[in-house]
Design a protein around this motif. Structure first.
Motif, short mmCIF file in Angstrom:
data_model
loop_
_atom_site.label_atom_id
_atom_site.label_comp_id
_atom_site.label_asym_id
_atom_site.label_seq_id
_atom_site.Cartn_x
_atom_site.Cartn_y
_atom_site.Cartn_z
N MET A 189 21.71 -32.29 4.67
CA MET A 189 22.20 -31.66 5.88
C MET A 189 23.40 -32.46 6.39
SD MET A 189 20.21 -31.11 9.47
CE MET A 189 19.17 -29.84 8.83
N LYS A 190 24.45 -31.75 6.78
CA LYS A 190 25.63 -32.43 7.30
C LYS A 190 25.29 -33.10 8.62
CE LYS A 190 29.64 -30.89 5.33
NZ LYS A 190 30.87 -31.50 5.62
N SER A 191 25.91 -34.24 8.85
CA SER A 191 25.59 -34.99 10.05
C SER A 191 26.00 -34.24 11.32
CB SER A 191 26.26 -36.36 10.01
OG SER A 191 27.67 -36.22 10.00
N SER A 192 27.11 -33.50 11.29
CA SER A 192 27.53 -32.78 12.49
C SER A 192 26.53 -31.70 12.87
CB SER A 192 28.92 -32.17 12.28
OG SER A 192 28.90 -31.27 11.20
N LYS A 193 25.96 -31.01 11.88
CA LYS A 193 24.94 -30.00 12.17
C LYS A 193 23.68 -30.67 12.71
CE LYS A 193 26.27 -26.49 8.82
NZ LYS A 193 25.85 -25.72 7.65
N PHE A 194 23.34 -31.82 12.13
CA PHE A 194 22.16 -32.56 12.56
C PHE A 194 22.31 -32.99 14.02
CE2 PHE A 194 19.66 -36.57 12.79
CZ PHE A 194 18.42 -36.04 12.52
N VAL A 195 23.48 -33.50 14.38
CA VAL A 195 23.73 -33.95 15.75
C VAL A 195 23.70 -32.77 16.71
CG1 VAL A 195 25.43 -35.02 17.28
CG2 VAL A 195 24.99 -35.99 15.02
N GLU A 196 24.26 -31.64 16.31
CA GLU A 196 24.24 -30.46 17.18
C GLU A 196 22.80 -30.00 17.43
OE1 GLU A 196 26.70 -29.13 18.93
OE2 GLU A 196 27.92 -30.77 18.14
N GLU A 197 21.96 -30.07 16.40
CA GLU A 197 20.54 -29.72 16.58
C GLU A 197 19.87 -30.69 17.54
OE1 GLU A 197 18.44 -29.44 12.90
OE2 GLU A 197 19.80 -27.94 12.09
N LEU A 198 20.21 -31.97 17.42
CA LEU A 198 19.61 -32.98 18.29
C LEU A 198 20.01 -32.75 19.75
CD1 LEU A 198 20.10 -36.26 16.22
CD2 LEU A 198 18.00 -34.95 16.52
N LYS A 199 21.25 -32.39 19.97
CA LYS A 199 21.73 -32.18 21.34
C LYS A 199 21.03 -31.01 22.01
CE LYS A 199 26.24 -34.30 20.80
NZ LYS A 199 27.71 -34.11 20.81
N GLY A 200 20.51 -30.09 21.23
CA GLY A 200 19.81 -28.94 21.79
C GLY A 200 18.35 -29.22 22.12
N LYS A 201 17.86 -30.38 21.75
CA LYS A 201 16.45 -30.71 21.98
C LYS A 201 16.28 -31.50 23.27
CE LYS A 201 15.19 -30.69 17.12
NZ LYS A 201 14.51 -31.39 16.07
N SER A 202 15.05 -31.48 23.79
CA SER A 202 14.75 -32.25 24.99
C SER A 202 14.50 -33.71 24.61
CB SER A 202 13.51 -31.68 25.68
OG SER A 202 12.36 -31.90 24.88
N VAL A 203 14.43 -34.56 25.62
CA VAL A 203 14.23 -35.99 25.37
C VAL A 203 12.86 -36.23 24.74
CG1 VAL A 203 14.08 -38.26 26.48
CG2 VAL A 203 15.77 -36.62 27.27
N GLU A 204 11.84 -35.47 25.14
CA GLU A 204 10.51 -35.64 24.57
C GLU A 204 10.52 -35.30 23.08
OE1 GLU A 204 10.96 -33.61 27.35
OE2 GLU A 204 10.46 -35.20 28.77
N GLU A 205 11.20 -34.21 22.74
CA GLU A 205 11.29 -33.82 21.33
C GLU A 205 12.07 -34.87 20.53
OE1 GLU A 205 11.33 -28.95 21.53
OE2 GLU A 205 13.19 -30.03 21.95
N LEU A 206 13.10 -35.42 21.13
CA LEU A 206 13.88 -36.45 20.45
C LEU A 206 13.04 -37.70 20.21
CD1 LEU A 206 17.28 -36.12 22.33
CD2 LEU A 206 16.82 -35.51 19.96
N VAL A 246 21.89 -39.87 20.87
CA VAL A 246 21.74 -38.66 21.67
C VAL A 246 20.80 -38.91 22.84
CG1 VAL A 246 20.93 -36.26 21.66
CG2 VAL A 246 22.30 -37.13 19.77
N ILE A 247 19.74 -39.68 22.63
CA ILE A 247 18.82 -40.02 23.73
C ILE A 247 19.58 -40.78 24.82
CG2 ILE A 247 16.83 -41.45 24.36
CD1 ILE A 247 15.60 -40.69 21.65
N THR A 248 20.40 -41.73 24.42
CA THR A 248 21.18 -42.51 25.39
C THR A 248 22.17 -41.63 26.15
OG1 THR A 248 21.00 -44.44 23.96
CG2 THR A 248 22.71 -44.50 25.64
N GLN A 249 22.81 -40.71 25.44
CA GLN A 249 23.75 -39.79 26.09
C GLN A 249 23.04 -38.93 27.12
OE1 GLN A 249 25.45 -37.71 22.77
NE2 GLN A 249 27.06 -39.24 22.44
N LYS A 250 21.86 -38.45 26.78
CA LYS A 250 21.12 -37.61 27.72
C LYS A 250 20.64 -38.42 28.92
CE LYS A 250 19.50 -33.99 24.63
NZ LYS A 250 19.85 -32.79 25.38
N ALA A 251 20.32 -39.70 28.71
CA ALA A 251 19.86 -40.54 29.81
C ALA A 251 21.00 -40.82 30.79
CB ALA A 251 19.31 -41.85 29.26
N ARG A 252 22.19 -40.94 30.28
CA ARG A 252 23.34 -41.21 31.16
C ARG A 252 23.81 -39.97 31.90
NH1 ARG A 252 27.21 -45.28 27.65
NH2 ARG A 252 25.71 -46.99 27.56
#
Length: 67
Positions: free
Chosen positions: A1-18, A60-66
């Motif tokens: 899986m390409k890293s950009s697609k992986f990161v986009e999927e991560l950004k769509g998830k909640s902190v608990e899911e992450l 991504v967790i850190t970005q969501k926390a900020r």
């Protein structure tokens, strides 16, 4: 899986899911290291891939926390 697609999927998830995904990735890394130590691991590049995925999840967790 390409890293950009992986990161986009991560950004769509909640902190608990992450956090759940982070735990899963860390368990996988532990198992891969164990297999490597006992010479049972065929694809050693997978260790590097999982480590980078863990870093991406933590970022991504850190970005969501900020936000």
């Amino acid at each position: 899986m390409k890293s950009s697609k992986f990161v986009e999927e991560l950004k769509g998830k909640s902190v608990e899911e992450l956090n759940k995904e982070l735990v899963t990735a860390k368990k996988e890394l532990f198992n891969l290291r164990f297999q490597n130590a006992t010479n049972q691991l065929a694809n050693t590049a997978r260790i590097k891939e999982v480590r980078k995925n863990i870093a991406r999840i933590q970022t991504v967790i850190t970005q969501k926390a900020r936000a």
